[in-house]
Design an enzyme around this catalytic site. Structure first.
Site, PDB file in Angstrom:
ATOM      1  N   TYR A 146      16.692  40.341  -3.961  1.00 44.28           N
ATOM      2  CA  TYR A 146      17.206  38.992  -4.163  1.00 44.28           C
ATOM      3  C   TYR A 146      16.493  38.058  -3.190  1.00 44.28           C
ATOM      4  CZ  TYR A 146      20.491  35.060  -4.349  1.00 44.28           C
ATOM      5  OH  TYR A 146      21.063  33.816  -4.497  1.00 44.28           O
ATOM      6  N   ASP A 239      10.712  39.104   2.888  1.00 42.54           N
ATOM      7  CA  ASP A 239      11.916  38.278   2.873  1.00 42.54           C
ATOM      8  C   ASP A 239      12.908  38.894   3.849  1.00 42.54           C
ATOM      9  OD1 ASP A 239      14.154  36.807   2.467  1.00 42.54           O
ATOM     10  OD2 ASP A 239      14.218  37.050   0.281  1.00 42.54           O
ATOM     11  N   LYS A 267      20.030  32.764   7.282  1.00 46.27           N
ATOM     12  CA  LYS A 267      21.246  33.418   7.778  1.00 46.27           C
ATOM     13  C   LYS A 267      21.379  33.414   9.319  1.00 46.27           C
ATOM     14  CE  LYS A 267      22.269  35.449   3.415  1.00 46.27           C
ATOM     15  NZ  LYS A 267      21.516  36.159   2.403  1.00 46.27           N
TER      16      LYS A 267
END
Ligand SMILES: *Cc1c(COP(=O)(O)O)cnc(C)c1O
Length: 424
Positions: A146, A239, A267
């Protein structure tokens, strides 16, 4: 709505929300808590306090960012200090230089960086930059990885016979998907074939999959990607929106000692405030506006609140104790889960893990899809009934923080034992 000062329960807020928001929420996974989501009033340390007055041990932690738990004192102090001084300048500020120094001092593959506002923006811009730099259009991503919610990454593997990628969403133009190749995770043949036959701008990968439960890459897979991308002059993008500063100060790249050309972050580096970032080799990053011709801009890029929260968070992580506590929590919980008499496997790296029922090993998205998802939800619901909040989807990671101390872990273990004994 009830009048102010009158207690409004989650059930009543949910009724309103269903009228106001598609599916009742502002991000889909939040609606997966059944029969309806609890509404959170307060977050403190390892706990969420709900509008219904429940106190839950939180293993979701904002879906990853809160590695120090909820409202840790040092971060709170810095944010309040910054609020006193204003929160948006539209000019550069000292804090952005300091956070960039911190990140680049730990992640050596990042020589230059650009701050944006979400992980989605980070991958979108990193992919645009890779295309601009290489003058190629195609990208390779991996099934089950994702990378956020923009058009170029919402693609999964189609049938093996056609090898076309299929969209994960309505509304994505077919022509967009023609530039996106989807390969199976932890396997190099597909990547090699496409790199050989097509002009690929970038391979983007989660070095530890955190969005299909937890699925670590094999060492040889990441090493193979590094070698193949070098051979075919394709950029390798890690990522690390989840893994950056979660599996250590150097991220998954330090954990595996495999270094990409570009890294995306988010994050944790915002300490719980909205953030994203992408960075890498100087000669690639220089192609970004205003020094180059690949466009990126943002009103809230490098906003001072996210910057100071990020600095305070990383300073705390540098002391090492936070990682020790968070990692120990995962170790003890996964050891307990391992004892369960049910067929299952627990995948974990450092302070992230997930349990898959009904399967013996999970190494890629297909393995994860074969797991007994209903069993997981049964487990998750039973835990929630007892006051432990695990993610309401098999395909999310369970996270721990430095607030998950011995006492919190013991309480969790006790509840896990009870739930598992009832599930047999
Ligand atoms: C969460 C996540 C994103 C998207 O970040 P947002 O801030 O939610 O847009 C991208 N990549 C990975 C690996 C993620 O876990």
């Amino acid at each position: 709505m009830a009048k102010r000062g009158v207690t409004v329960l989650s059930s009543e807020l949910w009724k309103n929300a269903l009228e106001l928001f598609p599916g009742g929420v502002n991000s889909p996974v939040r609606a997966a808590v059944k029969p309806f989501p609890f509404y959170t009033k307060e977050g403190r340390g390892a706990f969420l306090i709900t509008e219904d007055g429940r106190k839950l041990i939180d293993f979701v932690l904002g879906y990853g960012p809160l590695i120090l738990g909820h409202s840790p004192p040092r971060v709170k102090e810095k944010v309040i200090e910054q609020i006193e001084k204003g929160w948006l300048y539209g000019t550069p500020s000292r804090a952005e230089v300091e956070l960039a120094r911190k990140i680049t001092s730990h992640m050596h593959s990042i020589e230059k960086i650009r701050f944006v506002n979400s992980g989605t923006e980070a991958t979108m811009n990193a992919i645009r930059l890779a295309r601009g730099f290489t003058k190629r259009e195609k990208i390779i991503k991996f099934d089950g990885n994702y990378h956020g919610a923009h058009d170029y990454v919402l693609a999964s593997a189609g049938s093996a016979a056609t090898e076309f990628s299929v969209p994960d969403s309505d509304g994505i133009p077919k022509d967009v998907l023609k530039t996106v190749i989807v390969c199976p995770y932890n396997q190099l043949e597909c990547v090699e074939k496409h790199l050989k036959n097509e002009d690929v701008a970038a391979v983007i990968v989660e070095p530890i999959m955190g969005n299909m439960g937890v699925i670590p890459a094999n060492q040889s897979f990441l090493e193979g990607l590094r070698e193949l991308t070098r051979t075919y002059n394709t950029l390798l993008i890690f990522d690390e929106v989840i893994t950056g500063f979660r599996v250590g100060l150097e991220g998954a790249q330090g954990y595996y000692t495999v270094y990409p050309d570009l890294t995306t972050l988010g994050k944790i580096i915002g300490g719980g405030f909205p953030i994203g970032a992408f960075g890498g080799k100087r000669e690639i990053m220089e192609n970004l506006t205003p020094s180059g011709k690949v466009f990126n801009a943002g009103t809230f890029n490098a906003n001072p609140i996210s910057m100071v929260a990020g600095i305070a968070t990383i300073e705390e992580l540098e002391k090492g104790k936070a990682y020790e506590i968070a990692n120990k929590a995962v170790k003890e919980i996964s050891e307990e889960l391992d004892k369960a008499p049910l067929d299952h496997v627990v995948n974990s790296v450092k302070s992230m893990f997930q349990i898959f029922f009904g399967v013996k090993s999970v190494e890629n998205a297909d393995d994860a899809r074969k797991a007994n998802k209903e069993k997981y939800i049964e487990f998750q619901k039973a835990l929630l009934d007892r006051g432990v909040f695990f993610p309401p989807s098999q395909f999310e990671s369970v996270f721990t923080s430095s607030a998950h101390t011995e006492e919190v872990v013991n309480e969790t273990l006790d509840k896990i034992r009870k739930v598992l004994s009832e599930m047999r």
